[in-house]
Design a protein around this motif. Structure first.
Motif, PDB file in Angstrom:
ATOM      1  N   SER A  36      22.063  30.308  -5.619  1.00 41.58           N
ATOM      2  CA  SER A  36      22.339  29.708  -4.140  1.00 41.58           C
ATOM      3  C   SER A  36      23.816  29.999  -3.979  1.00 41.58           C
ATOM      4  CB  SER A  36      22.836  28.024  -4.546  1.00 41.58           C
ATOM      5  OG  SER A  36      24.072  27.459  -5.446  1.00 41.58           O
ATOM      6  N   LYS A  37      24.424  30.981  -2.526  1.00 43.47           N
ATOM      7  CA  LYS A  37      25.399  31.094  -2.891  1.00 43.47           C
ATOM      8  C   LYS A  37      26.887  30.125  -4.044  1.00 43.47           C
ATOM      9  CE  LYS A  37      24.246  34.577   0.796  1.00 43.47           C
ATOM     10  NZ  LYS A  37      24.293  35.296  -0.360  1.00 43.47           N
ATOM     11  N   ASP A  38      26.780  29.069  -3.620  1.00 39.97           N
ATOM     12  CA  ASP A  38      27.564  27.977  -4.116  1.00 39.97           C
ATOM     13  C   ASP A  38      27.692  28.575  -5.480  1.00 39.97           C
ATOM     14  OD1 ASP A  38      28.365  26.474  -1.675  1.00 39.97           O
ATOM     15  OD2 ASP A  38      26.571  25.371  -2.736  1.00 39.97           O
ATOM     16  N   TYR A  39      26.795  28.839  -6.481  1.00 43.09           N
ATOM     17  CA  TYR A  39      26.491  29.193  -7.911  1.00 43.09           C
ATOM     18  C   TYR A  39      27.254  30.380  -8.146  1.00 43.09           C
ATOM     19  CZ  TYR A  39      25.094  29.566 -12.181  1.00 43.09           C
ATOM     20  OH  TYR A  39      25.070  30.153 -14.285  1.00 43.09           O
ATOM     21  N   GLU A  40      26.863  31.082  -7.475  1.00 45.93           N
ATOM     22  CA  GLU A  40      27.269  32.313  -7.536  1.00 45.93           C
ATOM     23  C   GLU A  40      29.258  32.470  -7.060  1.00 45.93           C
ATOM     24  OE1 GLU A  40      27.238  36.415  -8.555  1.00 45.93           O
ATOM     25  OE2 GLU A  40      25.695  35.256  -8.655  1.00 45.93           O
ATOM     26  N   SER A  41      29.114  31.770  -6.581  1.00 52.11           N
ATOM     27  CA  SER A  41      30.543  31.582  -5.818  1.00 52.11           C
ATOM     28  C   SER A  41      31.420  31.173  -7.114  1.00 52.11           C
ATOM     29  CB  SER A  41      30.663  30.861  -4.612  1.00 52.11           C
ATOM     30  OG  SER A  41      32.603  30.879  -4.463  1.00 52.11           O
ATOM     31  N   LEU A  42      31.092  29.977  -7.939  1.00 54.45           N
ATOM     32  CA  LEU A  42      31.282  29.601  -9.102  1.00 54.45           C
ATOM     33  C   LEU A  42      31.850  30.508 -10.427  1.00 54.45           C
ATOM     34  CD1 LEU A  42      30.081  26.176  -8.964  1.00 54.45           C
ATOM     35  CD2 LEU A  42      32.659  26.573  -9.166  1.00 54.45           C
ATOM     36  N   GLN A  44      31.720  33.437 -10.146  1.00 55.43           N
ATOM     37  CA  GLN A  44      32.392  34.952  -9.633  1.00 55.43           C
ATOM     38  C   GLN A  44      34.384  34.782  -9.973  1.00 55.43           C
ATOM     39  OE1 GLN A  44      31.780  38.118  -9.687  1.00 55.43           O
ATOM     40  NE2 GLN A  44      29.598  36.917  -9.876  1.00 55.43           N
ATOM     41  N   ASN A  45      34.235  33.250  -9.344  1.00 50.73           N
ATOM     42  CA  ASN A  45      35.751  32.943  -9.386  1.00 50.73           C
ATOM     43  C   ASN A  45      35.992  32.009 -10.767  1.00 50.73           C
ATOM     44  OD1 ASN A  45      36.070  33.561  -6.552  1.00 50.73           O
ATOM     45  ND2 ASN A  45      35.705  32.172  -6.745  1.00 50.73           N
ATOM     46  N   ARG A  46      35.503  31.339 -11.280  1.00 53.61           N
ATOM     47  CA  ARG A  46      36.022  30.787 -12.258  1.00 53.61           C
ATOM     48  C   ARG A  46      36.462  31.998 -13.899  1.00 53.61           C
ATOM     49  NH1 ARG A  46      32.065  27.619 -16.897  1.00 53.61           N
ATOM     50  NH2 ARG A  46      33.708  26.263 -18.161  1.00 53.61           N
ATOM     51  N   GLY A  57      34.865  35.225 -13.898  1.00 50.02           N
ATOM     52  CA  GLY A  57      33.759  35.569 -13.432  1.00 50.02           C
ATOM     53  C   GLY A  57      32.938  36.002 -14.877  1.00 50.02           C
TER      54      GLY A  57
END
Length: 62
Positions: A36-42, A44-46, A57
């Motif tokens: 999911s895009k939600d997982y990818e966002s997490l 990359q931003n963590r 990230g």
């Protein structure tokens, strides 16, 4: 099995008494989340701190 309404009802009836979903259903949900895009966002931003070094990230294989 769950592509039809009857299939979904059968799946729910078979798994209703279980404390956890059967492994194949758990694996499918993990795969959906990982794609999911939600997982990818997490990911990359963590920011991750390891041995005093902060990295943003990505994934670290411990």
């Amino acid at each position: 099995m769950s592509s039809t309404q009857l299939g979904e009802m059968l799946k729910q009836a078979q798994t209703a008494q279980l404390s956890h979903p059967v492994p194949v259903l758990r694996a499918r949900e993990i795969d959906r989340w990982a794609s999911s895009k939600d997982y990818e966002s997490l990911v990359q931003n963590r920011s991750v701190c390891y041995d005093g070094e902060t990295q943003k990230g990505g994934w670290r294989n411990w």
